[in-house]
Design a protein around this motif. Structure first.
Motif, PDB file in Angstrom:
ATOM      1  N   SER A 114       0.541  -0.903   0.432  1.00  0.00           N
ATOM      2  CA  SER A 114      -0.136  -0.015   0.080  1.00  0.00           C
ATOM      3  C   SER A 114       1.016   1.299  -0.246  1.00  0.00           C
ATOM      4  O   SER A 114       0.814   2.618  -1.041  1.00  0.00           O
ATOM      5  CB  SER A 114      -1.275  -0.650   1.431  1.00  0.00           C
ATOM      6  OG  SER A 114      -2.165  -1.118   1.140  1.00  0.00           O
ATOM      7  N   LYS A 115       1.763   1.410   0.478  1.00  0.00           N
ATOM      8  CA  LYS A 115       2.735   2.308   0.707  1.00  0.00           C
ATOM      9  C   LYS A 115       3.128   2.873  -0.260  1.00  0.00           C
ATOM     10  O   LYS A 115       3.461   3.694  -1.180  1.00  0.00           O
ATOM     11  CB  LYS A 115       3.991   1.968   1.917  1.00  0.00           C
ATOM     12  CG  LYS A 115       5.108   3.242   1.762  1.00  0.00           C
ATOM     13  CD  LYS A 115       5.853   3.007   3.255  1.00  0.00           C
ATOM     14  CE  LYS A 115       6.376   3.761   3.461  1.00  0.00           C
ATOM     15  NZ  LYS A 115       5.771   5.996   4.089  1.00  0.00           N
ATOM     16  N   GLU A 116       4.007   1.463  -1.518  1.00  0.00           N
ATOM     17  CA  GLU A 116       4.712   1.506  -2.607  1.00  0.00           C
ATOM     18  C   GLU A 116       4.052   2.195  -3.725  1.00  0.00           C
ATOM     19  O   GLU A 116       3.995   2.933  -3.984  1.00  0.00           O
ATOM     20  CB  GLU A 116       5.198   0.433  -2.839  1.00  0.00           C
ATOM     21  CG  GLU A 116       5.977   1.001  -4.030  1.00  0.00           C
ATOM     22  CD  GLU A 116       6.353  -0.675  -4.883  1.00  0.00           C
ATOM     23  OE1 GLU A 116       7.522  -0.491  -5.153  1.00  0.00           O
ATOM     24  OE2 GLU A 116       6.517  -1.540  -4.049  1.00  0.00           O
ATOM     25  N   ASN A 117       2.793   1.667  -3.224  1.00  0.00           N
ATOM     26  CA  ASN A 117       1.269   2.333  -4.759  1.00  0.00           C
ATOM     27  C   ASN A 117       1.153   3.628  -4.222  1.00  0.00           C
ATOM     28  O   ASN A 117       1.048   4.506  -5.276  1.00  0.00           O
ATOM     29  CB  ASN A 117       0.141   1.475  -4.217  1.00  0.00           C
ATOM     30  CG  ASN A 117      -0.762   1.432  -5.241  1.00  0.00           C
ATOM     31  OD1 ASN A 117      -0.582   1.030  -6.587  1.00  0.00           O
ATOM     32  ND2 ASN A 117      -2.053   2.388  -4.200  1.00  0.00           N
ATOM     33  N   GLN A 118       1.060   4.238  -3.750  1.00  0.00           N
ATOM     34  CA  GLN A 118       1.015   5.448  -2.918  1.00  0.00           C
ATOM     35  C   GLN A 118       1.822   6.664  -3.907  1.00  0.00           C
ATOM     36  O   GLN A 118       1.555   7.483  -4.895  1.00  0.00           O
ATOM     37  CB  GLN A 118       1.423   6.095  -1.425  1.00  0.00           C
ATOM     38  CG  GLN A 118       0.768   5.847  -0.833  1.00  0.00           C
ATOM     39  CD  GLN A 118       0.651   5.946   0.818  1.00  0.00           C
ATOM     40  OE1 GLN A 118       1.686   6.019   1.395  1.00  0.00           O
ATOM     41  NE2 GLN A 118       0.052   5.046   1.346  1.00  0.00           N
ATOM     42  N   LYS A 119       3.259   6.430  -3.774  1.00  0.00           N
ATOM     43  CA  LYS A 119       3.650   7.267  -5.355  1.00  0.00           C
ATOM     44  C   LYS A 119       4.061   6.222  -6.401  1.00  0.00           C
ATOM     45  O   LYS A 119       5.197   6.555  -7.262  1.00  0.00           O
ATOM     46  CB  LYS A 119       5.249   7.261  -4.962  1.00  0.00           C
ATOM     47  CG  LYS A 119       6.178   6.225  -4.365  1.00  0.00           C
ATOM     48  CD  LYS A 119       7.474   6.247  -3.400  1.00  0.00           C
ATOM     49  CE  LYS A 119       8.537   5.090  -3.349  1.00  0.00           C
ATOM     50  NZ  LYS A 119       9.546   5.215  -2.255  1.00  0.00           N
ATOM     51  N   SER A 120       3.802   5.452  -6.844  1.00  0.00           N
ATOM     52  CA  SER A 120       3.809   4.499  -7.793  1.00  0.00           C
ATOM     53  C   SER A 120       2.873   5.172  -9.105  1.00  0.00           C
ATOM     54  O   SER A 120       1.810   5.653  -9.113  1.00  0.00           O
ATOM     55  CB  SER A 120       3.338   3.207  -7.921  1.00  0.00           C
ATOM     56  OG  SER A 120       3.517   2.216  -9.173  1.00  0.00           O
TER      57      SER A 120
END
Length: 398
Positions: free
Chosen positions: A199-205
């Motif tokens: 979820s954290k990685e998806n925020q900046k993808s």
């Protein structure tokens, strides 16, 4: 509340724990790598190559299907839960291999082993990719595959050594009881789920979502489908080597201990080299790493038909190991490059479905060709397919 951070250093303890667990997963495969074809011929009197290689066919089909559903369910059920379930399926495998009264029981044991590998290896590699984010992803995959395949090679050597000294059954398979027990215990007590890292990685993808992860990874997306076909061919030739190499060495009158060493060279070099090649896939063009890796494999496979002594088979094993090491971490790193973090697990599961279906296709194809035309013909055929796959990478992948 624990702060979620991405990175290898930031998640060092969990990452190291998952590396150890994946070594136990690899050890379960290593149990069979050098001695199961000998067990088939010596204890069950199976002469047909097609029938003998049935254990690889069932393993490959089972693992392929479970790979896909592991990716599909990873976000809803959680990675840790899938890892635990995988170890539960591993627990009876060594006992089946020890006490099996017929070859059909060995095949059943391999179905359970396929479920274990599909759940546990898939979950372990997904969790490492989740922990590191998009930096050092290739290195993370390389370390994961290093641990798994070095373990395959070392356990293949150990089981060959034990088989020569004490017999093909039961002592070599006692190792598996320890692997399954320790893997399950460590997972239950210490592993943490990694869905929050996704979820954290998806925020900046900024990677766009795929219309259908399964069909895009399989056919529609040029780069993803090129990577996927190479994965299938890679494991097709590995399925051939797994089943045919011990038999080829038996015809050359090598001892069980020598067969154990020679069958261990390829996965050991493959495992060790991935510490380097995983990092290379973070730095250099993945397309060319895949192309040259598949081409190296093709050359090594065809060279098997001319080998006759211990040194020649050792050199071929090193050659094959290096070729496979170039592609294996690069496959998963490249798939991750083209997929949104929220779809990554399903796309990886799809890739691993087709890749590990290669085990079954390779073993079946090899067995049929070896029974009808001879072992040399099956080796040349698989070498040719591997070279063709390299060309597909060259012309289809971006």
């Amino acid at each position: 509340m624990e702060t979620i951070q991405l990175g290898l250093k930031e998640n060092g303890r969990q990452f190291a724990l998952l590396v150890i667990i994946n070594a136990f997963v690899g050890g379960m495969i290593g149990l069979e790598r050098s001695i199961l074809p000998q067990l088939a011929e010596q204890e069950f009197g199976i002469a047909s190559k097609t029938a003998l290689l049935s254990f690889i066919v069932t393993f490959g089909i089972t693992k392929a299907i479970v790979n896909y559903f592991t990716g599909k369910l990873a976000n809803s059920l959680g990675r840790k839960r899938l890892l635990v379930i995988g170890w539960l399926f591993a627990l009876p495998v060594p006992f089946i291999l020890i006490y099996a009264p017929s070859w059909s029981w060995i095949v059943i044991g391999n179905i359970l082993l396929g479920i274990n590998q599909g759940l546990s290896w898939s979950a372990a590699v997904m969790m490492k990719i989740d922990l590191v984010g998009d930096k050092n992803r290739g290195l993370a995959v390389g370390i994961n595959e290093f641990a798994g395949y070095l373990s395959v090679g070392l356990v293949a050597f150990l089981t060959g050594y034990i088989a020569e000294r004490y017999g093909v059954r039961p002592y070599p398979f006692y190792l598996g009881i320890g692997f399954a027990t320790m893997g399950l215990g460590l997972t239950l007590l210490f592993v943490k789920d990694t869905r929050q890292h996704v979820s954290k990685e998806n925020q900046k993808s900024s990677i766009p979502t795929l219309k259908s992860p399964f069909w895009d990874t399989t056919f529609r997306h040029k780069s993803l489908s090129a990577i996927t076909q190479a994965g299938l061919i890679n494991n097709l030739n590995d399925g051939m080597i797994w089943g045919i190499l011990p038999l080829l060495l038996l015809t050359k009158h090598f001892t069980p201990a020598q067969i154990g060493i020679l069958t261990a060279v390829y996965p050991s070099v493959w495992g060790l080299s991935q510490l380097v090649t995983g990092k290379l896939s973070d730095i250099y063009a993945k397309k060319m790493l895949l192309f040259w890796g598949m081409l190296l494999q093709a050359a090594g496979i065809v060279a098997l038909i001319w080998a006759s002594n211990f040194l020649q088979f050792t050199l071929i094993g090193i050659f094959l190991g290096m070729g496979t090491a170039l592609v294996y971490p690069t496959f998963l790193n490249a798939i991750s490059d083209y997929t949104n973090p929220l779809q990554r697990a399903e796309s990886l599961g799809t890739f691993r479905f087709w890749r590990d279906l290669g085990y079954a296709i390779g073993a079946l194809l090899t067995g049929i060709v070896a029974d009808s035309l001879g072992i040399d013909a099956s080796i040349v055929g698989v070498g040719g397919l591997t070279a063709l796959s390299a060309l597909v990478i060259l012309f289809r992948m971006k």
